[in-house]
Scaffold this active site. Structure first.
Site, mmCIF file in Angstrom:
data_model
loop_
_atom_site.group_PDB
_atom_site.id
_atom_site.type_symbol
_atom_site.label_atom_id
_atom_site.label_comp_id
_atom_site.label_asym_id
_atom_site.label_seq_id
_atom_site.Cartn_x
_atom_site.Cartn_y
_atom_site.Cartn_z
ATOM 1 N N GLY A 168 -66.557 -24.513 -27.306
ATOM 2 C CA GLY A 168 -65.629 -22.949 -26.740
ATOM 3 C C GLY A 168 -65.570 -23.480 -25.927
ATOM 4 N N PHE A 169 -64.610 -22.092 -25.190
ATOM 5 C CA PHE A 169 -64.532 -22.042 -23.533
ATOM 6 C C PHE A 169 -65.386 -21.352 -23.461
ATOM 7 C CE2 PHE A 169 -62.644 -17.871 -21.441
ATOM 8 C CZ PHE A 169 -62.933 -18.932 -20.089
ATOM 9 N N ASN A 214 -66.700 -31.519 -37.340
ATOM 10 C CA ASN A 214 -65.483 -32.194 -37.265
ATOM 11 C C ASN A 214 -64.570 -33.407 -38.000
ATOM 12 O OD1 ASN A 214 -64.121 -33.214 -34.985
ATOM 13 N ND2 ASN A 214 -65.773 -31.869 -34.297
ATOM 14 N N LEU A 264 -72.300 -17.723 -30.086
ATOM 15 C CA LEU A 264 -71.233 -17.469 -29.228
ATOM 16 C C LEU A 264 -70.092 -18.278 -30.159
ATOM 17 C CD1 LEU A 264 -73.000 -18.539 -26.549
ATOM 18 C CD2 LEU A 264 -70.517 -18.525 -25.938
ATOM 19 N N THR A 319 -67.032 -16.842 -40.776
ATOM 20 C CA THR A 319 -67.786 -16.943 -39.898
ATOM 21 C C THR A 319 -68.507 -16.079 -39.035
ATOM 22 O OG1 THR A 319 -65.868 -18.854 -39.784
ATOM 23 C CG2 THR A 319 -67.276 -18.271 -37.366
ATOM 24 N N TYR A 350 -60.140 -9.151 -36.708
ATOM 25 C CA TYR A 350 -61.544 -9.443 -36.173
ATOM 26 C C TYR A 350 -62.074 -8.878 -35.239
ATOM 27 C CZ TYR A 350 -63.326 -11.354 -31.292
ATOM 28 O OH TYR A 350 -64.269 -11.425 -29.888
ATOM 29 N N LYS A 379 -66.843 -8.221 -36.132
ATOM 30 C CA LYS A 379 -67.619 -8.147 -34.565
ATOM 31 C C LYS A 379 -68.284 -6.734 -34.998
ATOM 32 C CE LYS A 379 -67.948 -10.807 -32.219
ATOM 33 N NZ LYS A 379 -68.591 -12.380 -32.124
#
Length: 332
Positions: free
Chosen positions: A15-16, A39, A84, A103, A152, A156
């Site tokens: 990811g980023f 994937n 992360l 997730t 979301y 978290k």
């Protein structure tokens, strides 16, 4: 703790922030295992752009944090974990909240349990400034109340609570890292800065955005990565929740104007309904207090907003980079 030579697992490495962190850890001489979501295309995401794999890059492990067996396998021989991996898009959490629980909550539980069983030296769990919701007091310290203003952020909050419970119940050496709004090269198109930049660079005369009045504390990705590394290296951070923030805020409208100024764009900003959060879900103000991180590690931001934006815009301005982004529609 000296991270050089340590075996380090980074979940969400494709990811980023994960790809930038992986790149930096390799630069420090760490032995990095990059856990990438399996994937069917065998894609390593941004790792392919950042540092590849093999001798010059990380050891890539394709798996899924939602599967405890996959996580246990990835955790073998690891000294330090940077967790992360997460679903992060707020708008999509309105559509598919159960997937966020799977997730963000269950995935974090799997990482904590596997780390405990493997006896790792340290686990960094990635939180988010969204757990605070709209600012009740500013700057927002780690003691600020939690407010689940989206599915979301609620997941978290749950993940953070699990991490704290493993520290208190099992003495797992955990640190909770809470970045405010990180931006920079490779960021998702759903985020505000890539949204504005990609529309401008595509030649659009009207930029479609959501609410313009909310404020955010923007941290350039290299500063965020340096914060993660500083937290991992410090023995004083175990059992702590720690903001990575600048202590400065800017409204979305002001930010868009700044990007237009840097790019020389005369595009008009238009508010689009599909980009606007539900009224009670919108986080009106976020500005973090970085004092704890500075006290524990000596960290401070190395980039001004101006410098960070220019670096980001320059990256998006390269055709090989912007070609990776959809420019013809709203990304949820």
């Amino acid at each position: 703790m000296d991270l050089k030579g340590k075996k380090i697992l980074v979940t969400g490495a494709e990811g980023f922030i994960g790809s930038h962190l992986t790149e930096a850890l390799i630069g420090l001489g760490c032995d990095v295992k990059a856990m990438v979501l399996y994937n069917f295309m065998g894609s390593y995401g941004w790792l392919e752009t950042a540092c590849g794999a093999g001798d010059a890059g990380p050891d890539v492990f394709m798996g899924d944090v939602r599967d405890i067996n996959s996580v246990r396998e990835a955790m073998k021989g690891v000294d330090v974990v940077f967790h992360l991996a997460a679903l992060i898009g707020i708008p999509y959490s309105y559509c598919s909240p159960e997937s966020y629980v799977d997730t963000n909550v269950k995935g974090t539980l799997n990482v904590l349990q596997a780390a405990r069983d493997a006896g790792v030296d340290k686990v960094l769990v990635t939180s988010t400034s969204e757990v605070y919701g709209t600012a009740i007091s500013v700057p927002m310290s780690e003691d600020h109340p939690r407010q689940g203003q989206s599915p979301y952020s609620a997941t978290k909050i749950g993940a953070d609570a699990l991490a704290e419970s493993f520290y208190r119940s099992f003495s797992l050496p955990v640190a909770i890292v809470r970045p405010f709004n990180t931006y920079g090269p490779r960021q998702s198109a759903r985020a505000i800065i890539p949204t504005v930049v990609t529309q401008i660079l595509s030649g659009k005369k009207e930029i479609e955005l959501g609410a313009l009045h909310p404020t955010r504390d923007l941290v350039y990705v290299k500063d965020t990565v340096n914060g993660f590394i500083a937290i991992a290296a410090s023995d004083r951070t175990i059992g702590e929740e720690i903001n990575i923030a600048t202590g400065e805020e800017i409204s979305i409208g002001e930010l868009a104007d700044k990007i237009r100024e840097i790019t020389g764009s005369s595009a008009i900003i238009r508010k689009a309904r599909e980009r606007t959060r539900p009224e009670k879900s919108e986080v009106e103000r976020l500005v973090g207090d970085p004092a704890k991180l500075k006290d524990l590690t000596g960290w401070g931001p190395g980039y001004t907003l101006e410098n960070g934006l220019r670096s980001t815009i320059e990256w998006f301005g390269r055709e090989e980079n912007i070609a990776c982004y959809r420019r013809d529609g709203y990304v949820v």
